[in-house]
Motif scaffolding. Structure first.
Motif, PDB file in Angstrom:
ATOM      1  N   ASP A  96     -10.442   4.994   1.906  1.00 61.58           N
ATOM      2  CA  ASP A  96     -11.436   4.549   0.928  1.00 61.58           C
ATOM      3  C   ASP A  96     -10.837   4.358  -0.462  1.00 61.58           C
ATOM      4  O   ASP A  96     -11.493   3.763  -1.329  1.00 61.58           O
ATOM      5  N   ARG A  97      -9.624   4.858  -0.678  1.00 63.49           N
ATOM      6  CA  ARG A  97      -9.010   4.756  -1.994  1.00 63.49           C
ATOM      7  C   ARG A  97      -8.212   3.454  -2.110  1.00 63.49           C
ATOM      8  O   ARG A  97      -7.422   3.123  -1.205  1.00 63.49           O
ATOM      9  N   PRO A  98      -8.385   2.725  -3.191  1.00 67.06           N
ATOM     10  CA  PRO A  98      -7.650   1.461  -3.371  1.00 67.06           C
ATOM     11  C   PRO A  98      -6.139   1.687  -3.350  1.00 67.06           C
ATOM     12  O   PRO A  98      -5.628   2.642  -3.929  1.00 67.06           O
ATOM     13  N   GLY A  99      -5.445   0.799  -2.645  1.00 66.74           N
ATOM     14  CA  GLY A  99      -3.989   0.869  -2.608  1.00 66.74           C
ATOM     15  C   GLY A  99      -3.421   1.915  -1.687  1.00 66.74           C
ATOM     16  O   GLY A  99      -2.207   2.145  -1.676  1.00 66.74           O
TER      17      GLY A  99
ATOM     18  N   SER B 209       0.826  -1.202   0.000  1.00 67.98           N
ATOM     19  CA  SER B 209       0.000   0.000   0.000  1.00 67.98           C
ATOM     20  C   SER B 209       0.864   1.257   0.000  1.00 67.98           C
ATOM     21  O   SER B 209       2.014   1.246   0.446  1.00 67.98           O
TER      22      SER B 209
ATOM     23  N   ARG C 258      -3.205   3.380   2.342  1.00 66.74           N
ATOM     24  CA  ARG C 258      -3.434   3.103   3.771  1.00 66.74           C
ATOM     25  C   ARG C 258      -3.064   4.344   4.564  1.00 66.74           C
ATOM     26  O   ARG C 258      -1.971   4.904   4.387  1.00 66.74           O
TER      27      ARG C 258
END
Length: 403
Positions: free
Chosen positions: A216-219, A174, A221
């Protein structure tokens, strides 16, 4: 054969002879003689501490952890400790340091910690003059991690590697953003001119909103340096970000100014020379945070600062400026900015040499209009979304090879 390094070798010989007289168990046995530890030094603070011991010959060593009280134990072959005791006086993370012979064939160093610790580095390095240097880098950790270290005792020997179970949690691929809510606990920060709301409450609410949107965003953290009304020293904030494997560090603030008509956001990056008097004064106030809680404020000693190369620091600074420019680009036309919105000064919390970092003044609590916006949940959501866009644009540009 003693390593000859000028007057140090002469002093070391005298100290070794004194040590042998005081500790007959260190005398030669079975045709061998003890190692000579001829110099030592320690530097650091309540978040990170480095211990360095110079040896005449390369030492084999092993490390283990003991609880109640929390201790780091370093076992060595027979060793003559030929340096003044005050050179290894306890400081930083350690409240007591003891060392000496265990028997004719072994010696031990016991470092009693003020709080849970782990060694992020334990290795022997060879010096320019042929001497060998045992380097121990300790850093704060959680009680759970320390308990795992004690229970597993998985890390022994001079490999300098941490156990997989207690290594950084950021190995999942991430993009990690450390969101730092300024102030907290005894350090309230600025106080709102109208509502008397403390800065620490404003920054925490904003940090939580931003972290939720980043997550909420992919990839991506997000990690919070604090998720409650707790005090953290400036060094602790940076250490927590590093332990999380942060790719970015965003420190959130909402200060006050004597000129109550000034309003708008400002993005700061690190520099030894301030861009202007306002930036210089603001950095001086923010850097006083540690002193409010009785933490000594000082620049990192060279023994700690040399963990990473100056080249890394320079590269990180370039990336910090790139991040600042992306934030300003996202804010333009959407969020009020002061004149010359990118400024720089010597903020202690931005001094991580390996993490691109910016300090964002969201607005000024001394201005009634800014204070009203800072307390508005919808405004926080809007600004958080713009910051997320800036972070993603930075990630895509830097990590896609765009420079």
């Amino acid at each position: 054969m003693f390593v000859r390094i000028g007057s140090v070798a002469v002093m070391a010989i005298g100290l070794l002879l004194a040590a042998l007289v005081a500790h007959p168990a260190l005398a030669e046995t079975d045709g061998s003689r003890p190692l000579l530890a001829f110099a030592a030094r320690i530097a650091g603070d309540e978040a990170r501490t480095r211990v360095v011991i110079d040896f005449e010959e390369k030492p084999d060593f092993s490390v283990h952890y003991i609880d109640s009280p929390q201790r780091v134990v370093v076992d060595l072959p027979a060793t003559a400790f030929g340096f003044p005791r005050e050179d290894l006086a306890a400081r930083g993370l350690f409240e007591d340091i003891r060392y000496g012979a265990m028997d004719e064939e072994s010696a031990r160093i016991v470092l009693t910690a003020e709080r849970p610790v782990q060694l992020s580095l334990a290795e022997v390095q060879q010096g320019e003059n042929g001497e060998f240097r045992l380097v121990l880098d300790a850093e704060m950790t959680t009680p759970d991690v320390f308990a795992k270290l004690v229970g597993q005792q998985a890390w022994q020997g001079s490999t300098g590697q941490m156990p997989d179970e207690v290594a950084s949690q950021a190995d999942d691929g991430s993009f990690v953003v450390a969101v730092d809510a300024g102030h907290g606990g005894i350090d309230t920060g600025a106080i709102g001119a109208v509502t008397k709301t403390p800065e620490k409450a404003i920054t925490l609410a904003f940090a939580q909103a931003l972290a939720e949107r980043l997550a909420d965003r992919p990839g991506v953290r997000a990690v919070l340096t604090r998720n409650g009304d707790t005090f953290l020293s400036l060094s602790e904030r940076v250490t927590l970000a590093r332990q999380a494997g942060a790719d970015l560090f965003l420190s959130l603030h909402a200060d006050t100014l004597s000129q109550k008509d000034i309003r708008g956001a400002t993005v700061y990056t690190l520099s030894d020379r301030a861009s202007d008097r306002m930036a210089e004064n603001l950095a001086a106030r923010e850097n006083l945070s540690d002193q409010l809680a009785g933490v000594s404020l000082k620049d990192e000693p060279p023994e700690v600062a040399d963990i990473l190369l100056d080249l890394t620091r320079r590269e990180t600074q370039v990336l910090s400026v790139t991040l600042a420019n992306n934030v300003i680009q996202s804010f333009e036309g959407q969020v009020g900015l002061i004149n010359n919105a990118h400024r720089y000064a010597g903020f202690q919390v931005l001094r991580a040499p390996d993490i691109p970092s910016v300090l964002l003044e969201l607005g000024f609590l001394s201005n009634p209009e800014d204070e009203k916006l800072l307390a508005d949940e919808k405004w926080r959501a809007k600004v958080s979304d713009l910051l997320v866009d800036a972070v993603l644009r930075y990630r895509d540009r830097v990590f896609a090879g765009g420079g």
